[in-house]
Design a protein around this motif. Structure first.
Motif, PDB file in Angstrom:
ATOM      1  N   MET A   1       0.826  -1.209   0.000  1.00 52.98           N
ATOM      2  CA  MET A   1       0.000   0.000   0.000  1.00 52.98           C
ATOM      3  C   MET A   1       0.856   1.252   0.000  1.00 52.98           C
ATOM      4  O   MET A   1       0.586   2.204  -0.734  1.00 52.98           O
ATOM      5  CB  MET A   1      -0.938   0.015   1.208  1.00 52.98           C
TER       6      MET A   1
ATOM      7  N   ARG B   1      -6.509   3.801   1.234  1.00 53.80           N
ATOM      8  CA  ARG B   1      -6.182   3.820  -0.186  1.00 53.80           C
ATOM      9  C   ARG B   1      -7.269   4.556  -0.957  1.00 53.80           C
ATOM     10  O   ARG B   1      -8.455   4.414  -0.654  1.00 53.80           O
ATOM     11  CB  ARG B   1      -6.034   2.377  -0.701  1.00 53.80           C
TER      12      ARG B   1
ATOM     13  N   HIS C   1     -10.512   3.085  -1.992  1.00 54.37           N
ATOM     14  CA  HIS C   1     -11.327   2.485  -0.939  1.00 54.37           C
ATOM     15  C   HIS C   1     -11.862   3.516   0.053  1.00 54.37           C
ATOM     16  O   HIS C   1     -12.345   3.157   1.133  1.00 54.37           O
ATOM     17  CB  HIS C   1     -10.504   1.434  -0.177  1.00 54.37           C
TER      18      HIS C   1
ATOM     19  N   GLN D   1      -4.418   6.227   7.165  1.00 55.24           N
ATOM     20  CA  GLN D   1      -4.447   6.310   5.707  1.00 55.24           C
ATOM     21  C   GLN D   1      -5.438   5.304   5.145  1.00 55.24           C
ATOM     22  O   GLN D   1      -5.549   4.184   5.645  1.00 55.24           O
ATOM     23  CB  GLN D   1      -3.057   5.992   5.140  1.00 55.24           C
TER      24      GLN D   1
ATOM     25  N   LEU E   1      -3.487  -2.838  10.116  1.00 54.29           N
ATOM     26  CA  LEU E   1      -3.674  -2.868   8.673  1.00 54.29           C
ATOM     27  C   LEU E   1      -5.035  -3.475   8.353  1.00 54.29           C
ATOM     28  O   LEU E   1      -5.349  -4.580   8.802  1.00 54.29           O
ATOM     29  CB  LEU E   1      -2.587  -3.702   7.998  1.00 54.29           C
TER      30      LEU E   1
ATOM     31  N   GLU F   1      -5.040  -7.573   0.254  1.00 61.95           N
ATOM     32  CA  GLU F   1      -4.184  -6.389   0.172  1.00 61.95           C
ATOM     33  C   GLU F   1      -4.524  -5.417   1.299  1.00 61.95           C
ATOM     34  O   GLU F   1      -5.682  -5.339   1.726  1.00 61.95           O
ATOM     35  CB  GLU F   1      -4.365  -5.665  -1.164  1.00 61.95           C
ATOM     36  N   ALA F   2      -3.517  -4.673   1.778  1.00 66.30           N
ATOM     37  CA  ALA F   2      -3.776  -3.610   2.760  1.00 66.30           C
ATOM     38  C   ALA F   2      -4.391  -2.424   2.041  1.00 66.30           C
ATOM     39  O   ALA F   2      -3.857  -1.955   1.025  1.00 66.30           O
ATOM     40  CB  ALA F   2      -2.489  -3.206   3.454  1.00 66.30           C
ATOM     41  N   VAL F   3      -5.519  -1.955   2.549  1.00 65.06           N
ATOM     42  CA  VAL F   3      -6.201  -0.822   1.924  1.00 65.06           C
ATOM     43  C   VAL F   3      -6.361   0.351   2.899  1.00 65.06           C
ATOM     44  O   VAL F   3      -6.812   1.425   2.510  1.00 65.06           O
ATOM     45  CB  VAL F   3      -7.575  -1.239   1.357  1.00 65.06           C
ATOM     46  N   ALA F   4      -5.997   0.133   4.162  1.00 60.23           N
ATOM     47  CA  ALA F   4      -6.054   1.212   5.157  1.00 60.23           C
ATOM     48  C   ALA F   4      -5.182   0.816   6.331  1.00 60.23           C
ATOM     49  O   ALA F   4      -4.915  -0.367   6.548  1.00 60.23           O
ATOM     50  CB  ALA F   4      -7.491   1.451   5.628  1.00 60.23           C
ATOM     51  N   TRP F   5      -4.735   1.820   7.068  1.00 62.47           N
ATOM     52  CA  TRP F   5      -4.001   1.527   8.295  1.00 62.47           C
ATOM     53  C   TRP F   5      -4.100   2.701   9.257  1.00 62.47           C
ATOM     54  O   TRP F   5      -4.389   3.833   8.892  1.00 62.47           O
ATOM     55  CB  TRP F   5      -2.551   1.172   8.051  1.00 62.47           C
TER      56      TRP F   5
ATOM     57  N   ARG G   1       2.247   1.950  -3.333  1.00 61.92           N
ATOM     58  CA  ARG G   1       1.216   2.276  -4.325  1.00 61.92           C
ATOM     59  C   ARG G   1       0.724   3.714  -4.180  1.00 61.92           C
ATOM     60  O   ARG G   1       0.486   4.394  -5.160  1.00 61.92           O
ATOM     61  CB  ARG G   1       0.046   1.299  -4.155  1.00 61.92           C
ATOM     62  N   THR G   2       0.574   4.176  -2.952  1.00 62.43           N
ATOM     63  CA  THR G   2      -0.038   5.492  -2.733  1.00 62.43           C
ATOM     64  C   THR G   2       0.962   6.629  -2.673  1.00 62.43           C
ATOM     65  O   THR G   2       0.608   7.783  -2.871  1.00 62.43           O
ATOM     66  CB  THR G   2      -0.853   5.504  -1.424  1.00 62.43           C
TER      67      THR G   2
END
Length: 201
Positions: free
Chosen positions: A30, A122, A125, A120, A76, A82-86, A33-34
């Motif tokens: 993640m 993504r 999402h 955060q 996470l 996949e991790a989409v937020a943390w 990617r971001t």
């Protein structure tokens, strides 16, 4: 069962895992990617002062080192593997640096046991409540670590004012109020201090 599955929690129907060496690739997927605010990799809050090895190693390798040393923590939120937020959290020793730190130090009587410094989600999402899920995950991990008083420093927006989600690095006061946090005081321009007493799990 995979090591990740062994350490996962179900929060509001979402799988949440702690940031550990075993889950590093999820976080890195993640973060890479971001870009995270110009590639910060949630390192800024760990550094006071900024150590020379951060520049020598670069943010990704430096962050991985902290995770392997057990001094960088996050919850996470996963979606389809996949991790989409943390939500990044830790003790004040682990996360000594915050925005408006001098003001916070001058106004703080009793320091908290933990703080949440960055949340955060993504981009693809967002607007699904996953930031709240990440914070709940961080709170659950604090409870598992023995509990204590947790502070966070969300954006305190005046009524009617909106802010791009790209700049909301720690959600909003309203979001934290909905999660049971109590407003303590303002901090800097447009942020505030909020707290939650977390009992041990």
């Amino acid at each position: 069962m995979s090591p990740v599955a062994d350490m996962s929690m179900d929060i509001d129907g979402h799988e949440v895992v702690p940031l550990l060496p075993e889950t590093w690739d999820l976080f890195a997927g993640m973060a890479g990617r971001t870009g995270l605010f110009g590639g910060c990799w949630c390192v800024h809050f760990h550094c006071l002062p900024d150590p020379p090895e951060r520049e020598e190693m670069g943010n990704p390798a430096f962050k991985r080192m902290l995770v392997e040393q057990g001094v960088a923590h996050a919850a996470l939120v996963l979606d389809d593997g996949e991790a989409v937020a943390w939500a990044e959290y830790g003790t004040l020793t682990e996360l000594p640096n915050i925005q408006h730190r001098k003001q916070w130090e001058a106004e703080t009587v009793v320091p908290p046991d933990f703080r949440i410094t960055c949340v955060q989600v993504r981009k693809d999402h967002r607007r699904r409540g996953l930031g709240s899920v990440a914070v709940k995950g961080a709170v659950a991990l604090v409870a598992a670590a023995g509990g204590g008083r947790v502070e966070s420093y969300p954006h305190d927006l005046p009524p009617g004012k909106k802010m791009s989600a790209s700049f909301l690095y720690n959600l909003t006061r309203t979001t934290y109020e909905n999660l049971g946090f109590t407003y303590v005081r303002p901090k800097g321009q447009g942020n505030c201090v909020m707290e939650l007493q977390v009992p041990p799990a």
